[in-house]
Design an enzyme around this catalytic site. Structure first.
Site, PDB file in Angstrom:
ATOM      1  N   PRO A 379       0.824  -1.219   0.000  1.00  0.00           N
ATOM      2  CG  PRO A 379      -0.246  -1.225   2.062  1.00  0.00           C
ATOM      3  CD  PRO A 379       0.641  -2.032   1.200  1.00  0.00           C
ATOM      4  N   PRO A 380       0.263   2.407  -0.280  1.00  0.00           N
ATOM      5  CG  PRO A 380      -1.197   3.992  -1.137  1.00  0.00           C
ATOM      6  CD  PRO A 380      -1.156   2.636  -0.568  1.00  0.00           C
ATOM      7  N   GLY A 381       2.784   4.600   1.009  1.00  0.00           N
ATOM      8  CA  GLY A 381       3.369   5.114   2.240  1.00  0.00           C
ATOM      9  C   GLY A 381       4.093   4.087   3.094  1.00  0.00           C
ATOM     10  N   GLY A 383       7.048   2.875   2.235  1.00  0.00           N
ATOM     11  CA  GLY A 383       8.483   3.056   2.061  1.00  0.00           C
ATOM     12  C   GLY A 383       9.065   2.446   0.806  1.00  0.00           C
ATOM     13  CE  LYS A 384       4.583   0.927  -3.084  1.00  0.00           C
ATOM     14  NZ  LYS A 384       3.804   1.512  -1.976  1.00  0.00           N
ATOM     15  CB  THR A 385       9.379   5.959  -3.276  1.00  0.00           C
ATOM     16  OG1 THR A 385       8.098   5.621  -3.765  1.00  0.00           O
ATOM     17  CG2 THR A 385      10.100   6.822  -4.281  1.00  0.00           C
ATOM     18  CB  SER A 708     -13.143 -11.549   0.664  1.00  0.00           C
ATOM     19  OG  SER A 708     -13.152 -10.152   0.745  1.00  0.00           O
ATOM     20  CE  LYS A 751      -9.709  -8.868   2.638  1.00  0.00           C
ATOM     21  NZ  LYS A 751     -10.274 -10.062   2.013  1.00  0.00           N
TER      22      LYS A 751
HETATM   23  P1  ADP Z   1       5.603   4.444  -1.013  1.00  0.00           P
HETATM   24  O1  ADP Z   1       6.594   4.623  -2.082  1.00  0.00           O
HETATM   25  O2  ADP Z   1       5.491   3.031  -0.547  1.00  0.00           O
HETATM   26  O3  ADP Z   1       4.258   5.002  -1.281  1.00  0.00           O
HETATM   27  P2  ADP Z   1       7.290   6.243   0.435  1.00  0.00           P
HETATM   28  O4  ADP Z   1       8.569   5.568   0.143  1.00  0.00           O
HETATM   29  O5  ADP Z   1       6.943   7.471  -0.303  1.00  0.00           O
HETATM   30  O6  ADP Z   1       6.114   5.211   0.265  1.00  0.00           O
HETATM   31  O7  ADP Z   1       7.193   6.496   1.975  1.00  0.00           O
HETATM   32  C1  ADP Z   1       6.515   7.577   2.574  1.00  0.00           C
HETATM   33  C2  ADP Z   1       7.314   8.136   3.700  1.00  0.00           C
HETATM   34  O8  ADP Z   1       7.355   7.218   4.776  1.00  0.00           O
HETATM   35  C3  ADP Z   1       8.756   8.397   3.339  1.00  0.00           C
HETATM   36  O9  ADP Z   1       9.150   9.600   3.884  1.00  0.00           O
HETATM   37  C4  ADP Z   1       9.509   7.252   3.949  1.00  0.00           C
HETATM   38  O10 ADP Z   1      10.814   7.599   4.288  1.00  0.00           O
HETATM   39  C5  ADP Z   1       8.682   6.958   5.170  1.00  0.00           C
HETATM   40  N1  ADP Z   1       8.794   5.551   5.565  1.00  0.00           N
HETATM   41  C6  ADP Z   1       8.043   4.531   5.120  1.00  0.00           C
HETATM   42  N2  ADP Z   1       8.418   3.376   5.697  1.00  0.00           N
HETATM   43  C7  ADP Z   1       9.434   3.658   6.541  1.00  0.00           C
HETATM   44  C8  ADP Z   1      10.244   2.880   7.426  1.00  0.00           C
HETATM   45  N3  ADP Z   1      10.079   1.573   7.557  1.00  0.00           N
HETATM   46  N4  ADP Z   1      11.185   3.532   8.101  1.00  0.00           N
HETATM   47  C9  ADP Z   1      11.361   4.849   7.997  1.00  0.00           C
HETATM   48  N5  ADP Z   1      10.629   5.642   7.192  1.00  0.00           N
HETATM   49  C10 ADP Z   1       9.667   5.063   6.462  1.00  0.00           C
END
Ligand code: ADP
Length: 814
Positions: A379-381, A383-385, A708, A751
């Site tokens: 899901p978004p946020g 830390g993928k990017t 589901s 879930k």
């Molecule tokens: P995604 O690409 O999955 O949508 P992002 O990489 O943009 O998410 O992450 C959003 C923010 O959350 C970023 O600032 C990222 O550094 C932070 N973040 C997400 N997961 C972690 C983690 N495990 N530890 C530290 N920071 C995290």
């Protein structure tokens, strides 16, 4: 007109000896041979005549009755008539009167000739010292009628039109033409105009029937008018083009002068030379330089101001600014990479491990090994990017990111051919232009949002980008020459796995990153997000503290998400507000603020306003006809209530709340299942005939679909019909068959996390999913009572407060 008077279109042959008896009106006239200037009847023309047969013929006529016969021949035939040989005579001539014959001192004679009427030529009766021919005068017959009148009007109109185009024709001449009232006469007069050439005039002359003659004149005029109009149009078009280019020329000249006045004149720098210099300096393989030089040559040939020039220069700009050459990054250090990953990210142990393995293989095998492309799914946020960014940092490489969301067209990946107006390279090459080396870490975001339609399949182009066997000669339609992508480290990201096209999925090593638990979020905020945001906002650690309680409040009541993106945003807002206070306190005259700001649970609302979500269970009490399910969306999981309300009616089924087709079908299946079990459940057999059933899933604007929710629907239905409340702290997920079997579902992690977030205690899941429980976060496993089931009976046993059916199997608790 008798038959024998018809002109033979074969020219009459000279026949001196074989004289036929003279007809009644037959004339024997001296012959004057003129060139291509045709004198028609009713025309008077002055001429200067040199010595020769025609001169002698006129000299004789001047002594006789002043009449001669005129014939007209091509200039090149004139010579022949001067010889002593017999020449072919044309069929028709014009009898003319010599108005004047004056010998001039230079031996020529000035004559004035007036055409009288046509004559059909029979034969020459004498050749020396001049020709004399026998001929029969022809007078136009009188003709009249509407049609002839109309034809005459038409011709006169044509003459007017002609005059309009030509201009400068004396008014009297036009009036004269308008006064003519005989068709033959009109035809003869109009031949004088410029529309007629020698051939037309001879044709008119040879046409004895006056009406036929006028028709011919009409045709010639019509044709010529059409030509005139066309010519005028062409002239107009040419003029416009010329005007435009002249205008541009003047403007450019002016611009040049202005620039010179402003001191911006850089005439000395020939742009072509400048481009050649850039090519020489470009770090690129020869085929690139050759292509660039070829284009520069074209540019030089076409000129910098040609319409093509802009297109060529844009293209050259691309060639000259792409990172063709490789940059030296040094050895990959696994220890260093691990340090960077740990520095940037909390938890994610398995993900980090997998990344380090990937890097290790790359280090040992180099580019020889076909290493798969990493794909982070979650899901978004989560830390993928930012993981991608850390990988780039740990490898000392540049980082680029391109979103593929909404790409439906192959050309968006691979570009448009240069022949298209406004053509550009595709997104991959566009991304490469923004970095300085051809070996960056390249994140391709949202590969699950790539679609297919009639414009071609972007997947195949993407495959070529990602395939290490092919991507060293990636061909972009716009670039035309191959670009080497093999040094790039591609990392794909997606929210969901299913929509990623199969062939693409096969090439990738999928690494799933689920949502975070509350504890993890707390850890991320404490260790990473708060320090990061504090620093971004120029605050020292001792100036601002955000307590765990405050963070937890943000997590629970201000955000509802699987990742930490909104949490980070809210923390940023807190930092910004504090930064403002700190900054204004330092200004002269301002009240000094506290040294240290501490934001605790109770302060959050002061800074951010009232909470946005209520934390806790979906329902306040155990309710009848309301069951709690969990949904899996691209943004993570969420809990949802399913409400069932039976009302008096005739057995109808009403579904509301934006349900997708699959969910509608599961609702119907649930009703069928309940009907089949009515006896066992103690529901009256007539119940279904006497009631309409309304099923509603609130949060109407959010589309919901998937199978589901089957067991949740069924539970809500049975609760509504039997009057037994559903436990409010139970959430469930599972597909149900018509016979009440519970089938597996996807997205268990999201879930359960959503249920955990919402404060659920008991979570019912399909037995087939029990194997995934070990993958769930420790905290979730501790806090949730996870119960795998195989049948609907078991579900009811757990979810309803007073189960109506007997337990078939003992409930297993994990
Ligand atoms: P995604 O690409 O999955 O949508 P992002 O990489 O943009 O998410 O992450 C959003 C923010 O959350 C970023 O600032 C990222 O550094 C932070 N973040 C997400 N997961 C972690 C983690 N495990 N530890 C530290 N920071 C995290």
């Amino acid at each position: 007109m008798s038959d024998e008077l018809r002109p033979s279109h074969e020219p009459a042959m000279l026949n001196n000896s074989d004289l036929e008896p003279a007809a009644k009106d037959e004339r024997f006239l001296p012959l004057v041979v003129l060139g291509e200037m045709v004198i028609m009847p009713h025309m008077t023309i002055p001429l200067q005549v040199p010595q020769g047969k025609s001169y002698r013929a006129m000299e004789r006529a001047w002594d006789e009755d002043h009449e001669v016969l005129l014939i007209f021949v091509r200039e090149n035939e004139l010579e022949g008539y001067k010889s002593s040989q017999a020449q072919q005579l044309p069929p028709t001539g014009v009898i003319a009167r010599l108005e004047e014959f004056a010998k001039l001192p230079d031996g020529t004679a000035r004559v004035i000739l007036e055409g009288l009427h046509r004559a059909v030529i029979h034969q020459a009766v004498q050749i020396q010292p001049f020709y004399r021919v026998s001929c029969l005068p022809v007078h136009d017959s009188d003709v009249d009628g509407m049609e002839i009148q109309a034809l005459m009007d038409t011709v006169k109109q044509q003459v007017d039109e002609f005059v309009d185009h030509l201009g400068e024709v004396p008014q009297e001449a036009i009036q004269f033409v308008h006064r003519i009232d005989r068709p033959g006469h009109l035809a003869d007069i109009v031949t004088w105009g410029p529309a007629f050439d020698f051939r037309d005039r001879l044709d008119i002359l040879n046409t004895l029937d006056p009406v036929a003659r006028l028709r011919k004149a009409n045709m010639v005029l019509a044709r010529q008018l059409e030509l005139l109009k066309l010519r005028a149009k062409i002239q107009q078009d040419t003029k416009e083009v010329l005007d435009q280019s002249q205008r541009e020329y003047f403007l450019r000249e002016q611009m040049r002068v202005i620039r010179r006045e402003l001191g911006e004149d850089d005439d000395s720098d020939d742009p072509i030379d400048e481009l050649r210099r850039k090519v020489a300096e470009l770090k690129a393989p020869d085929y690139v330089k050759n292509q660039a030089l070829h284009e520069i040559k074209r540019l030089a040939q076409q000129g910098m101001n040609s319409p093509e020039a802009g297109v060529i220069r844009t293209y050259l700009d691309w060639l000259l600014n792409l990172p063709w050459a490789e940059e030296d990054h040094g050895e990959i250090s696994i220890v260093e990479a691990q340090k960077v990953l740990d520095q940037d990210h909390f938890g994610l142990e398995r993900v980090k491990e997998r990344i380090l393995e990937f890097l290790a293989v790359r280090k040992l095998a180099g580019n020889k090994m076909r290493s798969p492309i990493l794909c982070f799914v979650g899901p978004p946020g989560v830390g993928k990017t930012s993981l991608g960014r850390s990988i780039a940092r740990s490898l000392n490489r540049q980082f680029i990111r391109t979103s593929l969301g909404g790409v439906r067209d192959e050309a968006e990946i691979r570009g448009h051919r240069r022949t298209y107006i406004g053509a550009m390279p595709g997104r991959v090459i566009q991304g490469m232009k923004s970095v300085k080396s051809n070996s960056p870490v390249y994140i391709l975001d949202e590969v699950d949002k790539v679609g297919t339609d009639f414009r071609g399949d972007p997947t195949s182009a993407l495959l070529e980008v990602l395939d290490p066997e092919q991507n060293n000669t990636f061909s972009d339609h716009y670039l035309e020459i191959p670009f080497d992508l093999s040094k790039v480290i591609f990392i794909a990201t997606a929210n969901q796995l299913e929509p990623i096209p199969g062939p693409l999925r096969d090439r990738m090593e999928i690494i799933e990153i689920g949502g975070y638990t509350e504890d993890e979020k707390l850890g991320i905020a404490r260790g990473f997000l708060v320090p990061k945001q504090r620093e971004f906002h120029g605050l020292q650690p001792e100036q601002l503290e955000i307590t765990d309680g405050a963070v937890l409040k943000l997590v629970r009541e201000y955000t509802r998400e699987a990742g930490v993106r909104n949490l980070e945003r809210e923390l940023a807002t807190l930092c910004r507000k504090v930064a403002r206070k700190v900054a204004s306190a330092t200004e002269p005259g301002a009240e000094s603020g506290p040294e240290r700001y501490v934001i605790d649970t109770d302060d959050v609302a002061t800074y951010l306003g009232p909470e946005r979500f209520t934390f806790g269970l979906a329902e306040e009490r155990d309710e009848i006809g309301v069951a709690t399910g969990v949904a899996w969306t691209s943004t993570g999981g969420d809990i949802l209530s399913i409400e069932v309300l039976p009302v008096k009616g005739k057995g109808g089924l009403l579904l509301t709340g934006q349900l997708g087709d699959v969910m509608k079908e599961s609702a119907q299946a649930a009703v069928s299942y309940v009907r089949s079990k009515a006896d066992q459940l103690g529901i009256d057999t007539n119940y279904f005939e006497e009631h309409n059933i309304h099923i509603h899933i609130p949060e109407g604007a959010v589309p919901k679909d998937g199978p589901s929710a089957g067991i949740t629907l069924t539970t809500a239905l049975i609760s509504a019909m039997t009057g037994q409340p559903v436990r409010r702290d139970v959430a469930m997920t599972g597909e149900v068959t018509l016979r009440g079997k519970v089938l597996a579902i996807g997205g268990l992690k999201e879930k359960t996390l959503a249920a955990h977030r919402a404060g659920i205690r008991t979570f019912i899941l399909p037995k087939e999913n029990a194997k995934d429980i070990v993958e769930l976060p420790e905290k979730v496993r501790q806090d949730l009572n996870l119960i795998p089931v195989t049948s609907m009976d078991e579900v009811l046993q757990i979810a309803l407060t007073h189960p109506a059916v007997e337990v078939i199997k003992p409930v297993a608790t994990v």
